[in-house]
Design a protein around this motif. Structure first.
Motif, PDB file in Angstrom:
ATOM      1  N   GLU A  27      11.881 -29.445  51.572  1.00 22.08           N
ATOM      2  CA  GLU A  27      10.571 -28.798  51.660  1.00 22.08           C
ATOM      3  C   GLU A  27       9.961 -28.624  50.276  1.00 22.08           C
ATOM      4  O   GLU A  27       8.750 -28.751  50.108  1.00 22.08           O
ATOM      5  N   ASP A  28      10.803 -28.317  49.275  1.00 23.41           N
ATOM      6  CA  ASP A  28      10.292 -28.196  47.907  1.00 23.41           C
ATOM      7  C   ASP A  28       9.763 -29.535  47.417  1.00 23.41           C
ATOM      8  O   ASP A  28       8.681 -29.605  46.828  1.00 23.41           O
ATOM      9  N   LEU A  29      10.507 -30.608  47.659  1.00 26.57           N
ATOM     10  CA  LEU A  29      10.082 -31.923  47.178  1.00 26.57           C
ATOM     11  C   LEU A  29       8.873 -32.448  47.941  1.00 26.57           C
ATOM     12  O   LEU A  29       8.148 -33.301  47.446  1.00 26.57           O
ATOM     13  N   ALA A  30       8.646 -31.929  49.129  1.00 23.48           N
ATOM     14  CA  ALA A  30       7.448 -32.300  49.878  1.00 23.48           C
ATOM     15  C   ALA A  30       6.239 -31.489  49.423  1.00 23.48           C
ATOM     16  O   ALA A  30       5.107 -31.798  49.795  1.00 23.48           O
ATOM     17  N   GLY A  31       6.470 -30.446  48.637  1.00 26.44           N
ATOM     18  CA  GLY A  31       5.366 -29.627  48.151  1.00 26.44           C
ATOM     19  C   GLY A  31       4.956 -28.527  49.101  1.00 26.44           C
ATOM     20  O   GLY A  31       3.874 -27.956  48.969  1.00 26.44           O
ATOM     21  N   ALA A  32       5.818 -28.167  50.053  1.00 26.64           N
ATOM     22  CA  ALA A  32       5.470 -27.141  51.038  1.00 26.64           C
ATOM     23  C   ALA A  32       5.100 -25.803  50.400  1.00 26.64           C
ATOM     24  O   ALA A  32       4.109 -25.191  50.809  1.00 26.64           O
ATOM     25  N   PRO A  33       5.856 -25.308  49.396  1.00 25.65           N
ATOM     26  CA  PRO A  33       5.443 -24.029  48.793  1.00 25.65           C
ATOM     27  C   PRO A  33       4.043 -24.085  48.173  1.00 25.65           C
ATOM     28  O   PRO A  33       3.271 -23.125  48.263  1.00 25.65           O
ATOM     29  N   LEU A  34       3.701 -25.222  47.561  1.00 21.17           N
ATOM     30  CA  LEU A  34       2.358 -25.390  46.987  1.00 21.17           C
ATOM     31  C   LEU A  34       1.292 -25.342  48.072  1.00 21.17           C
ATOM     32  O   LEU A  34       0.279 -24.653  47.940  1.00 21.17           O
ATOM     33  N   MET A  69      -0.217 -16.845  71.228  1.00 24.23           N
ATOM     34  CA  MET A  69      -0.211 -16.875  69.790  1.00 24.23           C
ATOM     35  C   MET A  69      -0.384 -18.324  69.341  1.00 24.23           C
ATOM     36  O   MET A  69       0.265 -19.222  69.853  1.00 24.23           O
ATOM     37  N   SER A  70      -1.266 -18.566  68.397  1.00 28.65           N
ATOM     38  CA  SER A  70      -1.487 -19.927  67.909  1.00 28.65           C
ATOM     39  C   SER A  70      -0.787 -20.117  66.579  1.00 28.65           C
ATOM     40  O   SER A  70      -0.708 -19.202  65.763  1.00 28.65           O
ATOM     41  N   GLU A  71      -0.286 -21.315  66.385  1.00 28.63           N
ATOM     42  CA  GLU A  71       0.361 -21.646  65.118  1.00 28.63           C
ATOM     43  C   GLU A  71      -0.593 -22.464  64.272  1.00 28.63           C
ATOM     44  O   GLU A  71      -1.247 -23.372  64.776  1.00 28.63           O
ATOM     45  N   GLU A  72      -0.680 -22.125  63.000  1.00 24.95           N
ATOM     46  CA  GLU A  72      -1.505 -22.907  62.088  1.00 24.95           C
ATOM     47  C   GLU A  72      -0.674 -24.029  61.504  1.00 24.95           C
ATOM     48  O   GLU A  72       0.511 -23.862  61.228  1.00 24.95           O
ATOM     49  N   THR A  73      -1.299 -25.171  61.319  1.00 27.34           N
ATOM     50  CA  THR A  73      -0.617 -26.313  60.737  1.00 27.34           C
ATOM     51  C   THR A  73      -1.106 -26.499  59.312  1.00 27.34           C
ATOM     52  O   THR A  73      -2.295 -26.430  59.036  1.00 27.34           O
ATOM     53  N   ILE A  74      -0.147 -26.713  58.416  1.00 25.77           N
ATOM     54  CA  ILE A  74      -0.479 -26.987  57.026  1.00 25.77           C
ATOM     55  C   ILE A  74      -0.160 -28.449  56.777  1.00 25.77           C
ATOM     56  O   ILE A  74       0.960 -28.893  57.010  1.00 25.77           O
ATOM     57  N   GLU A  75      -1.158 -29.205  56.359  1.00 22.40           N
ATOM     58  CA  GLU A  75      -0.951 -30.630  56.118  1.00 22.40           C
ATOM     59  C   GLU A  75      -0.400 -30.873  54.721  1.00 22.40           C
ATOM     60  O   GLU A  75      -0.852 -30.263  53.756  1.00 22.40           O
ATOM     61  N   LEU A  76       0.563 -31.782  54.654  1.00 14.76           N
ATOM     62  CA  LEU A  76       1.160 -32.178  53.382  1.00 14.76           C
ATOM     63  C   LEU A  76       0.851 -33.649  53.150  1.00 14.76           C
ATOM     64  O   LEU A  76       0.885 -34.444  54.082  1.00 14.76           O
ATOM     65  N   GLU A  77       0.545 -34.003  51.920  1.00 12.53           N
ATOM     66  CA  GLU A  77       0.293 -35.399  51.584  1.00 12.53           C
ATOM     67  C   GLU A  77       1.606 -35.992  51.073  1.00 12.53           C
ATOM     68  O   GLU A  77       2.025 -35.749  49.949  1.00 12.53           O
ATOM     69  N   LEU A  78       2.267 -36.774  51.953  1.00 14.52           N
ATOM     70  CA  LEU A  78       3.590 -37.311  51.663  1.00 14.52           C
ATOM     71  C   LEU A  78       3.553 -38.828  51.516  1.00 14.52           C
ATOM     72  O   LEU A  78       2.726 -39.502  52.124  1.00 14.52           O
ATOM     73  N   ASP A  79       4.497 -39.352  50.734  1.00 16.15           N
ATOM     74  CA  ASP A  79       4.623 -40.804  50.634  1.00 16.15           C
ATOM     75  C   ASP A  79       5.524 -41.301  51.773  1.00 16.15           C
ATOM     76  O   ASP A  79       5.927 -40.528  52.642  1.00 16.15           O
ATOM     77  N   ASP A  80       5.831 -42.594  51.789  1.00 15.29           N
ATOM     78  CA  ASP A  80       6.624 -43.177  52.873  1.00 15.29           C
ATOM     79  C   ASP A  80       8.024 -42.582  52.984  1.00 15.29           C
ATOM     80  O   ASP A  80       8.623 -42.607  54.050  1.00 15.29           O
ATOM     81  N   SER A  81       8.551 -42.043  51.883  1.00 20.79           N
ATOM     82  CA  SER A  81       9.899 -41.464  51.932  1.00 20.79           C
ATOM     83  C   SER A  81       9.884 -39.985  52.303  1.00 20.79           C
ATOM     84  O   SER A  81      10.928 -39.357  52.411  1.00 20.79           O
TER      85      SER A  81
END
Length: 112
Positions: free
Chosen positions: A93-100, A1-13
């Motif tokens: 996760e919410d502040l990183a924008g994961a749901p978006l 089974m392969s896992e898909e990766t979702i990229e998040l655009e995060l700042d230094d924090s």
């Protein structure tokens, strides 16, 4: 089974670069754990109003309610230097924008 990766655009924090930032210079998003978002003022109603304004902006950006795990209030009522420090402990996760990113990823795959 392969896992898909979702990229998040995060700042230094580690929060999303698109996350609405608290507007007042005394307010900030802290590091982990729980990502406290701090609103500090010498007037409690003002700190509460700024936190409510930020929470509305963040929820509008996220497209769903921000998961606030706890609300912490600290204060110093000594003469000459009173302050109130209101912290919203938020799901990182919410502040990183994961749901978006997850919704966008799912939408992109439906169109394929």
């Amino acid at each position: 089974m392969s896992e898909e990766t979702i990229e998040l655009e995060l700042d230094d924090s580690g929060v999303s670069v698109d996350l609405p930032k608290p507007a007042h210079p005394r307010d900030q998003v802290h590091g982990v754990p729980y990502r406290p978002v701090e609103f500090r003022d010498d007037d409690l109603p003002t700190a509460l109003e700024r936190s409510a304004r930020w929470l509305r902006e963040a929820q509008s950006w996220l497209g769903e309610p921000v998961d606030v795990i706890a609300v912490h209030l600290d204060y110093d009522d000594r003469k000459g230097a009173p302050y109130y420090e209101l912290k919203l402990l938020c799901n990182e996760e919410d502040l990183a924008g994961a749901p978006l990113a997850l919704r966008k990823h799912e939408t992109d795959h439906v169109e394929d």
